[in-house]
Design a protein around this motif. Sequence first.
Motif, PDB file in Angstrom:
ATOM      1  N   ASN A  33      41.486  34.636  41.453  1.00  0.00           N
ATOM      2  CA  ASN A  33      42.802  34.942  41.333  1.00  0.00           C
ATOM      3  C   ASN A  33      41.991  33.624  40.260  1.00  0.00           C
ATOM      4  N   ASN A  61      51.661  43.089  38.208  1.00  0.00           N
ATOM      5  CA  ASN A  61      51.314  42.907  39.533  1.00  0.00           C
ATOM      6  C   ASN A  61      52.479  43.386  41.050  1.00  0.00           C
ATOM      7  N   LEU A 119      43.322  40.393  38.212  1.00  0.00           N
ATOM      8  CA  LEU A 119      44.202  39.639  38.579  1.00  0.00           C
ATOM      9  C   LEU A 119      45.855  39.929  39.441  1.00  0.00           C
ATOM     10  N   SER A 163      44.341  40.800  43.009  1.00  0.00           N
ATOM     11  CA  SER A 163      43.539  39.865  44.066  1.00  0.00           C
ATOM     12  C   SER A 163      44.996  39.178  43.823  1.00  0.00           C
ATOM     13  N   PHE A 164      46.071  39.236  43.409  1.00  0.00           N
ATOM     14  CA  PHE A 164      47.202  38.620  43.836  1.00  0.00           C
ATOM     15  C   PHE A 164      47.696  39.732  44.794  1.00  0.00           C
TER      16      PHE A 164
END
Length: 316
Positions: free
Chosen positions: A92, A115, A163, A166-167
Motif C-alpha cells: 500500500n 476503501n 490501494l 490492500s488497505f
Amino acid sequence: MNKKLGVQGIGILSALGAYILWGVLPLYWKLLGHVPVDEVLSHRIIWSLVLMFIILLVLGKLQHFFKEIVAIFKNIKQLLFIFLAACFISFNWFTYIWSVANERLVEASLGYYINPLMSIVLGMVVFKERLTRWQLVSFLLATFGVVVLAIYTGGIPLISLSLAISFAFYGALKKMVDVGALTGLAIETFMVTPIALGYLLFVHSSISSALYLESLPTLSLLIGAGAATATPLLLFAIGAKRIPLATIGFLQYLAPTMTLLIGIFLFGEPFSVGHMAAFSFIWLALAIYSISKTSLMKRFQLVTFRKQKQTTKQAS
C-alpha cells in the motif's frame, strides 16, 4: 460533563490532525521525487521502526513489545497474519508513493474513498458479516462509479483498486490479531525491516551510499519518513479512543479529499467530466454509507422494521 467534552475535544483534534497529516503527505513524498520509489519505501520501513523503538522506550513499553514479539513467534497463525499485514501495508505504501511520483494522485484519492466500501465486502466474505440494505446500495453505486471511470479512461483504475484492496486486507488481518496500533506497527516494521535493509544493501555498493550520507538533505527527508508514518498513526490512536466511530467515519474522508485537491490544483493532474461523474457516484455512495451508520438512521430503520412487522401481522 466538562471533563467528557474535554476528552472528546482532544479526541476530535487528534483525529483531525491525523487525517490532515495523511492528506498533505503527498507533498512530503514529492520532495523525495529524486529517490527511487523502492528505496523510499525501504527507508520508510527502516526509520519507522527506529522511531517506534524510541517511542516505545519513552513510553516505557519496550519490554512489553519484546514480550509480544516472543508470544507472536510462538503462535504460527498470529505470526502469519502479522507478516501478511506487513506485506499488504508495505505494498500500500509503495503504491501510494509511486502514485505521487508518477502524478496519479487523483486515482490514489479514489482508492481511499472506496476503501471503506471495499472493507464492507471483505467483512461479508471473511467475517460473514451481513450487508444492510444501505450498505448494498452504497457498494453498487461505488462499483458503478468505478465502471464509469474505467469506460471513460479506457482501462481499469489499478492504482485506486490496489490501494483500496490492500488497505482493506490490511485492516481485516489487523482485526484477526489483538495488538495495539503502536505495538502492531512496530511488530510489522520489525518483520519487514531486514528485507528493506537487505534490499538497500543489494542495490547500493556501500552502507554510506544506501543511506545517502553524501546528501544530508535527502538523508534528513528519508529519516523524516519515519515520523511522517508514525505521527498521524499515534494521533489517530489517541482520537479513536476518545470519540465515537461515527465521527471517525466522517473524518476519514478528509484525507482523500485533500489528496484530490492537491493532485488537481497543486500538481495539475487532469480532472475531466468523466472523473467528475465517477467521483459523484462514489461520493453519493459514501454519503449514504455514512448516514446509514448514524443513530438517527438506525432509529429510522428500526421504526420502519416495526411498521413492516405490524403490517405483516395485520395482513395475516
